[in-house]
Motif scaffolding. Sequence first.
Motif, PDB file in Angstrom:
ATOM      1  N   LYS A   1       0.817  -1.211   0.000  1.00 47.16           N
ATOM      2  CA  LYS A   1       0.000   0.000   0.000  1.00 47.16           C
ATOM      3  C   LYS A   1       0.858   1.273   0.000  1.00 47.16           C
ATOM      4  CE  LYS A   1      -4.029  -2.079   0.294  1.00 47.16           C
ATOM      5  NZ  LYS A   1      -5.040  -1.964  -0.790  1.00 47.16           N
ATOM      6  N   THR A   2       2.118   1.134  -0.379  1.00 47.42           N
ATOM      7  CA  THR A   2       3.007   2.300  -0.327  1.00 47.42           C
ATOM      8  C   THR A   2       2.680   3.352  -1.391  1.00 47.42           C
ATOM      9  OG1 THR A   2       4.603   1.052  -1.661  1.00 47.42           O
ATOM     10  CG2 THR A   2       4.933   1.064   0.734  1.00 47.42           C
ATOM     11  N   ASP A   3       1.791   3.008  -2.349  1.00 49.19           N
ATOM     12  CA  ASP A   3       1.342   4.013  -3.314  1.00 49.19           C
ATOM     13  C   ASP A   3      -0.133   4.336  -3.105  1.00 49.19           C
ATOM     14  OD1 ASP A   3       0.270   1.624  -4.117  1.00 49.19           O
ATOM     15  OD2 ASP A   3       0.837   1.822  -6.237  1.00 49.19           O
ATOM     16  N   ASP A   4      -0.679   3.942  -1.934  1.00 49.69           N
ATOM     17  CA  ASP A   4      -2.089   4.202  -1.632  1.00 49.69           C
ATOM     18  C   ASP A   4      -2.257   4.955  -0.314  1.00 49.69           C
ATOM     19  OD1 ASP A   4      -4.731   3.241  -0.130  1.00 49.69           O
ATOM     20  OD2 ASP A   4      -5.141   3.098  -2.285  1.00 49.69           O
ATOM     21  N   TRP A   5      -1.632   4.460   0.743  1.00 49.19           N
ATOM     22  CA  TRP A   5      -1.770   5.106   2.046  1.00 49.19           C
ATOM     23  C   TRP A   5      -0.985   6.416   2.059  1.00 49.19           C
ATOM     24  CZ3 TRP A   5      -0.809   0.563   6.021  1.00 49.19           C
ATOM     25  CH2 TRP A   5      -1.820  -0.392   5.859  1.00 49.19           C
ATOM     26  N   VAL A   6      -1.658   7.501   2.386  1.00 48.41           N
ATOM     27  CA  VAL A   6      -1.034   8.813   2.442  1.00 48.41           C
ATOM     28  C   VAL A   6      -1.056   9.337   3.871  1.00 48.41           C
ATOM     29  CG1 VAL A   6      -1.159  11.224   1.679  1.00 48.41           C
ATOM     30  CG2 VAL A   6      -1.643   9.371   0.064  1.00 48.41           C
TER      31      VAL A   6
END
Length: 280
Positions: free
Chosen positions: A232-237
Amino acid sequence: MNNQEIAEKLKEIGALLEQQGANPFRSNAYLRAANTVAQWPRPMAEIIEQHGFSGLTELPAIGEGIARSIFEYVVTGRMSRLESLKAGHDPIELFEQIPGIGPTLAHRLIEVLHLDTLEALEVAAHNGRLTQVPGFSSKKVELVQAWLSHVLGYRRSSSRPQEAIAEPSVALLLQIDFLYRKKAAAEELPKIAPKRFNPDKEAWLPIMHITRKDWHFTALFSNTPRAHQLKKTDDWVVIFFYDDQHHEGQHTIVTETKGSLLDKRVVRGREDECRKYYAG
């Protein structure tokens, strides 16, 4: 630790903010504070010992937010704001220094509330979200509040121990999340090289500093072990925020995978407000 050492930490924060495109007012504030600390004739530790947190805020160019960073560094030897800007600190190790919080509870703080800093934990401890984490009884929450009050230098009225801490609206947080992901996808943001999960020291993590409606925001993709595990490193902000009155905190925004908010962007810990936002 001496004043010069503290001043160097503050200068490093100012330099990082400048490199990452933050509001010049923010970076200059840290540089001015660093000059005050470096030139002050008395050690910061002595001022804290004799006058407490308020002794720092009486110094020229030292506001409450910067004073908390100095206070924390003198008490614990760490400066969370600097570690967060570097995106390389270990929140597990950070939370384990709190009495009564071991590895299990530290992991739960991250997995349940997506917390990453002491400031964010302080907000959760006072707005009721910390009680959502298994293992945090009302008594343990009180202990956490007391420890954070000592370390971060907060001074709350004894008559209002659970006073709510101001936070940006869900609508504003979702706007910042949208803008960050849009700019990151368009390669319009500076990138930093996090220490964790980055053996090649590659500058891959986009970071955004922006001011909206009197709130100052820093946004970046999550680089926690959980985010990597679930890809999820390109989803969770992760969005850090503070205002001119030095109310500060942090939230993580994710794409919901179940329930009535399926496939919608959701501010973790504020799901009910997100439902009202989307319904309206």
